[in-house]
Enzyme design. Structure first.
Site, PDB file in Angstrom:
ATOM      1  N   ASN A 221      -9.670  -0.422   0.438  1.00  0.00           N
ATOM      2  CA  ASN A 221      -8.503  -0.294   0.359  1.00  0.00           C
ATOM      3  C   ASN A 221      -7.809  -1.521  -1.366  1.00  0.00           C
ATOM      4  O   ASN A 221      -8.207  -1.711  -0.962  1.00  0.00           O
ATOM      5  CB  ASN A 221      -8.168  -1.022   1.352  1.00  0.00           C
ATOM      6  CG  ASN A 221      -6.229  -1.083   1.302  1.00  0.00           C
ATOM      7  OD1 ASN A 221      -6.076  -0.807   0.377  1.00  0.00           O
ATOM      8  ND2 ASN A 221      -6.073  -1.717   2.314  1.00  0.00           N
TER       9      ASN A 221
ATOM     10  N   CYS B 292       0.586  -1.528   0.288  1.00  0.00           N
ATOM     11  CA  CYS B 292      -0.535  -0.149  -0.083  1.00  0.00           C
ATOM     12  C   CYS B 292       0.868   0.985  -0.062  1.00  0.00           C
ATOM     13  O   CYS B 292       0.302   2.092  -0.242  1.00  0.00           O
ATOM     14  CB  CYS B 292      -0.799   0.247   1.003  1.00  0.00           C
ATOM     15  SG  CYS B 292      -2.308  -1.203   1.283  1.00  0.00           S
TER      16      CYS B 292
ATOM     17  N   HIS C 222      -3.249   7.273   2.348  1.00  0.00           N
ATOM     18  CA  HIS C 222      -3.857   5.639   2.096  1.00  0.00           C
ATOM     19  C   HIS C 222      -5.287   5.488   2.348  1.00  0.00           C
ATOM     20  O   HIS C 222      -5.267   5.608   3.828  1.00  0.00           O
ATOM     21  CB  HIS C 222      -2.707   4.684   2.122  1.00  0.00           C
ATOM     22  CG  HIS C 222      -2.818   3.464   2.128  1.00  0.00           C
ATOM     23  ND1 HIS C 222      -3.716   3.108   0.727  1.00  0.00           N
ATOM     24  CD2 HIS C 222      -3.395   2.348   2.928  1.00  0.00           C
ATOM     25  CE1 HIS C 222      -3.881   1.255   0.821  1.00  0.00           C
ATOM     26  NE2 HIS C 222      -3.260   1.344   2.063  1.00  0.00           N
TER      27      HIS C 222
HETATM   28  O1  UT7 Z   1      -3.287  -1.180   3.880  1.00  0.00           O
HETATM   29  C1  UT7 Z   1      -3.453  -1.880   5.199  1.00  0.00           C
HETATM   30  C2  UT7 Z   1      -3.922  -3.050   4.892  1.00  0.00           C
HETATM   31  N1  UT7 Z   1      -4.909  -3.377   6.194  1.00  0.00           N
HETATM   32  C3  UT7 Z   1      -5.215  -2.779   7.432  1.00  0.00           C
HETATM   33  O2  UT7 Z   1      -5.191  -1.443   7.054  1.00  0.00           O
HETATM   34  C4  UT7 Z   1      -6.193  -2.925   8.259  1.00  0.00           C
HETATM   35  C5  UT7 Z   1      -6.218  -2.347   9.519  1.00  0.00           C
HETATM   36  N2  UT7 Z   1      -7.118  -2.815  10.205  1.00  0.00           N
HETATM   37  C6  UT7 Z   1      -8.539  -2.842  10.449  1.00  0.00           C
HETATM   38  O3  UT7 Z   1      -9.273  -1.873   9.580  1.00  0.00           O
HETATM   39  C7  UT7 Z   1      -9.517  -3.482  11.474  1.00  0.00           C
HETATM   40  O4  UT7 Z   1      -8.657  -3.807  12.316  1.00  0.00           O
HETATM   41  C8  UT7 Z   1     -10.295  -4.394  10.721  1.00  0.00           C
HETATM   42  C9  UT7 Z   1     -11.791  -3.684  10.115  1.00  0.00           C
HETATM   43  C10 UT7 Z   1     -10.082  -4.921   9.595  1.00  0.00           C
HETATM   44  C11 UT7 Z   1     -11.779  -4.771  11.861  1.00  0.00           C
HETATM   45  O5  UT7 Z   1     -12.106  -3.764  12.911  1.00  0.00           O
HETATM   46  P1  UT7 Z   1     -11.556  -3.764  14.626  1.00  0.00           P
HETATM   47  O6  UT7 Z   1     -12.684  -2.670  14.627  1.00  0.00           O
HETATM   48  O7  UT7 Z   1     -10.148  -3.557  14.039  1.00  0.00           O
HETATM   49  O8  UT7 Z   1     -12.180  -5.710  14.949  1.00  0.00           O
HETATM   50  P2  UT7 Z   1     -11.528  -5.997  15.543  1.00  0.00           P
HETATM   51  O9  UT7 Z   1     -11.222  -7.192  15.066  1.00  0.00           O
HETATM   52  O10 UT7 Z   1     -11.546  -5.560  16.846  1.00  0.00           O
HETATM   53  O11 UT7 Z   1     -13.273  -6.935  15.717  1.00  0.00           O
HETATM   54  C12 UT7 Z   1     -14.396  -6.614  16.523  1.00  0.00           C
HETATM   55  C13 UT7 Z   1     -15.525  -7.341  16.773  1.00  0.00           C
HETATM   56  C14 UT7 Z   1     -14.927  -8.735  16.414  1.00  0.00           C
HETATM   57  O12 UT7 Z   1     -16.132  -9.237  17.788  1.00  0.00           O
HETATM   58  P3  UT7 Z   1     -16.142  -9.814  19.102  1.00  0.00           P
HETATM   59  O13 UT7 Z   1     -14.463 -10.228  19.581  1.00  0.00           O
HETATM   60  O14 UT7 Z   1     -16.217  -8.837  19.528  1.00  0.00           O
HETATM   61  O15 UT7 Z   1     -17.165 -10.269  19.376  1.00  0.00           O
HETATM   62  C15 UT7 Z   1     -14.708  -9.758  15.694  1.00  0.00           C
HETATM   63  O16 UT7 Z   1     -14.667 -11.031  15.877  1.00  0.00           O
HETATM   64  O17 UT7 Z   1     -15.990  -7.636  15.054  1.00  0.00           O
HETATM   65  C16 UT7 Z   1     -15.755  -8.860  15.128  1.00  0.00           C
HETATM   66  N3  UT7 Z   1     -15.584  -8.743  13.043  1.00  0.00           N
HETATM   67  C17 UT7 Z   1     -16.951  -8.556  12.745  1.00  0.00           C
HETATM   68  N4  UT7 Z   1     -17.955  -8.107  13.182  1.00  0.00           N
HETATM   69  C18 UT7 Z   1     -19.132  -8.474  11.985  1.00  0.00           C
HETATM   70  C19 UT7 Z   1     -14.558  -8.727  12.711  1.00  0.00           C
HETATM   71  N5  UT7 Z   1     -14.848  -8.489  11.215  1.00  0.00           N
HETATM   72  C20 UT7 Z   1     -16.084  -8.826  11.540  1.00  0.00           C
HETATM   73  C21 UT7 Z   1     -16.677  -8.437  10.015  1.00  0.00           C
HETATM   74  N6  UT7 Z   1     -18.037  -8.196  10.250  1.00  0.00           N
HETATM   75  N7  UT7 Z   1     -16.609  -8.263   8.923  1.00  0.00           N
END
Ligand code: UT7
Length: 318
Positions: A275, A118, A245
């Protein structure tokens, strides 16, 4: 790596043409709801993404973006002496996708790919400018093109919701004007100790520790963008437009808050693109130029962060 810190390393350049290309196939959150354990509200709240484009091929998208940029610049393709293509999704292991795009666009001189995920477009922008300075290249094209949607696991809700496909291109012309235009300050870095936080094995799909990548994205982007501004002798408030980005709207928000950059001085396209990796910054730049948000004489700050972990930032006077 020590940051590059000398503006005389770069040629005085202007952006003569630009373009963004997105493949036609739209994948909405509502469609994703039908096949993954996720929902539109969660995706929009946590990422700011409503839809993304999928089904693109790196060379095809790069050629489309390149052709449009060349048309806008009104120049003969054969007058373009170099192509640098930022991509993590090359058509083949070899040769470089740049060589395919170089041929199809009818360019002259050399071409090569850069893989900095990225951060790839900003890396390519800096490399191109310094090569224009040292190698007597008058006109060059820099393209970011990626189809990371093809590398997400079908049942992986964490990555499938994030990644989309697209390409963006800019044409750089060496200029001899009294007032310098081009790169005023640039920073690049890598922390390979975090390589396995976001990676994709051969024949595999993307694996990501989202929360840790999120934290590092905010920290590294702020540090790198600040360093580039320092090298340019500028403050965040001097920038006409910040083009980060587009990985997650919340990352952009956190970076803007920490740097004191208002959202109305920030390019945000993630809602409809997702993204798009190396394509996200040139797409956002092209939209901003199309909309007249920035023009000749304005100063922009572009900042990329991604797998590697890799980052780069550049302050450019248009
Ligand atoms: O170019 C660089 C590439 N990548 C990035 O920059 C990614 C950076 N990270 C992110 O954008 C975020 O971490 C994500 C969008 C991937 C995830 O968001 P988050 O706010 O960090 O969520 P989390 O991993 O803390 O998960 C929160 C909750 C969890 O459930 P519990 O444990 O609280 O019950 C996850 O299991 O949300 C759940 N969850 C989802 N729920 C619905 C994780 N993914 C999803 C989903 N839909 N797609």
């Amino acid at each position: 790596m020590q940051p590059l810190n000398h503006t005389s390393l770069y040629a005085s350049t202007s952006i003569a043409g630009w373009s963004a290309f997105l493949p036609p196939n739209v994948l909405t959150n509502t469609e994703l709801e039908k096949r993954l354990d996720t929902n539109d509200e969660w995706i929009r709240e946590r990422t700011g993404i409503r839809e993304r484009r999928v089904g693109g091929k790196t060379s095809d998208m790069a050629v489309e973006a390149g052709r449009r940029a060349i048309t806008l610049a009104g120049i003969e393709p054969s007058k373009i002496n170099m192509l640098v293509l930022a991509t993590t999704t090359p058509d083949h292991i070899m040769p470089s996708t740049a060589s395919i795009v170089h041929h199809r666009l009818g360019l002259s001189g050399a071409s090569f790919d850069i893989n900095a995920v990225c951060a790839g477009f900003v890396h390519a922008y800096i490399v191109t400018n310094s090569m224009m300075s040292t190698m007597g290249i008058d006109t060059a094209i820099v393209i970011g093109s990626d189809c990371l949607s093809s590398l997400t696991g079908n049942d992986d809700r964490t990555t499938t919701i994030l990644f989309g496909d697209g390409a963006g291109a800019v044409i750089l012309n060496k200029v001899t004007k009294k007032t310098y235009s081009g790169i005023l300050g640039a920073d690049m870095g890598t922390d390979g100790s975090g390589y396995d936080l976001l990676f994709c094995p051969h024949q595999g799909t993307i694996e990501m520790d989202g929360q840790e990548v999120f934290r590092r994205a905010v920290r590294a982007t702020v540090a790198s963008a600040t360093r580039a501004l320092e090298l340019a002798g500028m403050k965040a408030g001097d920038i006409s437009l910040f083009i980060p980005h587009q990985a997650n709207y919340r990352i952009i928000q956190a970076v803007c808050e920490r740097m004191g950059i208002a959202e109305d001085h920030t390019a945000i396209t993630i809602e409809t693109t997702g993204n798009t990796s190396a394509a996200s910054i040139p797409i956002a730049l092209s939209v901003a130029l199309d909309e007249g948000r920035v023009t000749t004489g304005d100063t922009i700050l572009m900042s990329g962060f991604g797998a590697g972990m890799s980052w780069s930032s550049v302050v450019v006077r248009l």
